[in-house]
Write a protein that holds these residues in place. Structure first.
Motif, PDB file in Angstrom:
ATOM      1  N   ALA A   1      -2.337   1.592  -9.256  1.00 17.60           N
ATOM      2  CA  ALA A   1      -2.118   1.924  -7.844  1.00 17.60           C
ATOM      3  C   ALA A   1      -3.426   1.839  -7.060  1.00 17.60           C
ATOM      4  N   GLU A   2      -4.503   2.334  -7.642  1.00 17.71           N
ATOM      5  CA  GLU A   2      -5.803   2.284  -6.973  1.00 17.71           C
ATOM      6  C   GLU A   2      -6.262   0.841  -6.767  1.00 17.71           C
ATOM      7  N   LYS A   3      -6.173   0.032  -7.801  1.00 20.36           N
ATOM      8  CA  LYS A   3      -6.640  -1.360  -7.709  1.00 20.36           C
ATOM      9  C   LYS A   3      -5.768  -2.176  -6.755  1.00 20.36           C
ATOM     10  N   ALA A   4      -4.462  -1.971  -6.807  1.00 20.51           N
ATOM     11  CA  ALA A   4      -3.551  -2.710  -5.925  1.00 20.51           C
ATOM     12  C   ALA A   4      -3.806  -2.359  -4.466  1.00 20.51           C
ATOM     13  N   THR A   5      -4.078  -1.095  -4.196  1.00 21.35           N
ATOM     14  CA  THR A   5      -4.380  -0.686  -2.823  1.00 21.35           C
ATOM     15  C   THR A   5      -5.669  -1.359  -2.349  1.00 21.35           C
ATOM     16  N   GLY A   6      -6.679  -1.394  -3.195  1.00 20.08           N
ATOM     17  CA  GLY A   6      -7.929  -2.049  -2.838  1.00 20.08           C
ATOM     18  C   GLY A   6      -7.746  -3.529  -2.532  1.00 20.08           C
TER      19      GLY A   6
ATOM     20  N   ILE B   1       0.839  -1.199   0.000  1.00 14.22           N
ATOM     21  CA  ILE B   1       0.000   0.000   0.000  1.00 14.22           C
ATOM     22  C   ILE B   1       0.872   1.246   0.000  1.00 14.22           C
ATOM     23  N   SER B   2       1.916   1.254   0.809  1.00 11.74           N
ATOM     24  CA  SER B   2       2.827   2.398   0.875  1.00 11.74           C
ATOM     25  C   SER B   2       3.527   2.624  -0.467  1.00 11.74           C
ATOM     26  N   ALA B   3       3.986   1.551  -1.099  1.00 14.51           N
ATOM     27  CA  ALA B   3       4.664   1.663  -2.395  1.00 14.51           C
ATOM     28  C   ALA B   3       3.717   2.194  -3.462  1.00 14.51           C
ATOM     29  N   HIS B   4       2.500   1.707  -3.466  1.00 16.95           N
ATOM     30  CA  HIS B   4       1.528   2.175  -4.459  1.00 16.95           C
ATOM     31  C   HIS B   4       1.098   3.614  -4.185  1.00 16.95           C
ATOM     32  N   GLN B   5       1.109   4.032  -2.925  1.00 12.84           N
ATOM     33  CA  GLN B   5       0.816   5.432  -2.611  1.00 12.84           C
ATOM     34  C   GLN B   5       1.931   6.330  -3.159  1.00 12.84           C
TER      35      GLN B   5
ATOM     36  N   ASN C   1      -4.987  -4.996  -1.504  1.00 12.40           N
ATOM     37  CA  ASN C   1      -4.242  -5.147  -0.251  1.00 12.40           C
ATOM     38  C   ASN C   1      -5.104  -4.832   0.966  1.00 12.40           C
ATOM     39  N   VAL C   2      -5.988  -3.858   0.865  1.00 14.81           N
ATOM     40  CA  VAL C   2      -6.904  -3.556   1.972  1.00 14.81           C
ATOM     41  C   VAL C   2      -7.832  -4.748   2.212  1.00 14.81           C
ATOM     42  N   THR C   3      -8.323  -5.349   1.145  1.00 17.17           N
ATOM     43  CA  THR C   3      -9.178  -6.533   1.280  1.00 17.17           C
ATOM     44  C   THR C   3      -8.423  -7.679   1.949  1.00 17.17           C
ATOM     45  N   ALA C   4      -7.169  -7.870   1.558  1.00 16.22           N
ATOM     46  CA  ALA C   4      -6.352  -8.933   2.170  1.00 16.22           C
ATOM     47  C   ALA C   4      -6.148  -8.675   3.662  1.00 16.22           C
ATOM     48  N   ILE C   5      -5.911  -7.431   4.040  1.00 15.95           N
ATOM     49  CA  ILE C   5      -5.736  -7.099   5.459  1.00 15.95           C
ATOM     50  C   ILE C   5      -7.026  -7.353   6.228  1.00 15.95           C
ATOM     51  N   LYS C   6      -8.168  -6.962   5.667  1.00 21.35           N
ATOM     52  CA  LYS C   6      -9.456  -7.207   6.320  1.00 21.35           C
ATOM     53  C   LYS C   6      -9.693  -8.698   6.512  1.00 21.35           C
ATOM     54  N   THR C   7      -9.379  -9.480   5.482  1.00 19.02           N
ATOM     55  CA  THR C   7      -9.565 -10.931   5.559  1.00 19.02           C
ATOM     56  C   THR C   7      -8.671 -11.536   6.633  1.00 19.02           C
ATOM     57  N   GLN C   8      -7.408 -11.099   6.675  1.00 23.18           N
ATOM     58  CA  GLN C   8      -6.489 -11.613   7.696  1.00 23.18           C
ATOM     59  C   GLN C   8      -6.970 -11.234   9.094  1.00 23.18           C
ATOM     60  N   ASP C   9      -7.485 -10.022   9.235  1.00 17.80           N
ATOM     61  CA  ASP C   9      -7.999  -9.573  10.523  1.00 17.80           C
ATOM     62  C   ASP C   9      -9.197 -10.419  10.952  1.00 17.80           C
ATOM     63  N   GLU C  10     -10.104 -10.707  10.019  1.00 20.72           N
ATOM     64  CA  GLU C  10     -11.265 -11.535  10.331  1.00 20.72           C
ATOM     65  C   GLU C  10     -10.846 -12.956  10.704  1.00 20.72           C
ATOM     66  N   MET C  11      -9.873 -13.498   9.988  1.00 20.97           N
ATOM     67  CA  MET C  11      -9.397 -14.859  10.286  1.00 20.97           C
ATOM     68  C   MET C  11      -8.740 -14.900  11.664  1.00 20.97           C
ATOM     69  N   PHE C  12      -7.955 -13.881  11.979  1.00 21.84           N
ATOM     70  CA  PHE C  12      -7.294 -13.822  13.287  1.00 21.84           C
ATOM     71  C   PHE C  12      -8.336 -13.719  14.394  1.00 21.84           C
ATOM     72  N   GLY C  13      -9.380 -12.908  14.170  1.00 22.85           N
ATOM     73  CA  GLY C  13     -10.455 -12.789  15.155  1.00 22.85           C
ATOM     74  C   GLY C  13     -11.175 -14.118  15.354  1.00 22.85           C
TER      75      GLY C  13
END
Length: 103
Positions: A77-82, A10-14, A84-96
């Motif tokens: 950049a926009e699509k890659a950020t989206g 996300i940082s690189a694409h920003q 990666n955000v989805t992947a983070i949300k999924t990982q957060d849900e799995m961890f929960g």
């Protein structure tokens, strides 16, 4: 699963988006030489970073910004950020869910 890889992407694409936006903003600036931004791997892991450098100056008196390059870069950049955000949300849900199972 490593959230830090998604954050580095996300940082690189920003950085890519910021550089591209700067180039587009200077499309009417005479003798403007745009930044050339590339996303690269950080060593052996799956993290990414950016290399930003001035593009080669061809001596043209008008801006050397190529809009046919900049707009697709912004879309990527926009699509890659989206993604990666989805992947983070999924990982957060799995961890929960794992914490719920353990409790």
């Amino acid at each position: 699963m490593n959230i830090s890889n998604n954050v580095s992407s996300i940082s690189a694409h920003q950085t890519l988006l910021n550089s591209s936006a700067h180039n587009v903003a200077n499309v009417n600036t005479d003798k403007y030489v745009p930044n050339d931004t590339k996303i690269v791997n950080k060593g052996n892991d799956t993290s990414v970073d950016t290399n930003v450098r001035k593009a080669d100056d061809n001596g043209y008196s008008k801006s050397q910004t190529d809009l046919t390059k900049e707009f697709p870069d912004q879309i990527v950049a926009e699509k890659a950020t989206g993604v990666n955000v989805t992947a983070i949300k999924t990982q957060d849900e799995m961890f929960g869910s794992l914490l719920d199972i353990k409790a």
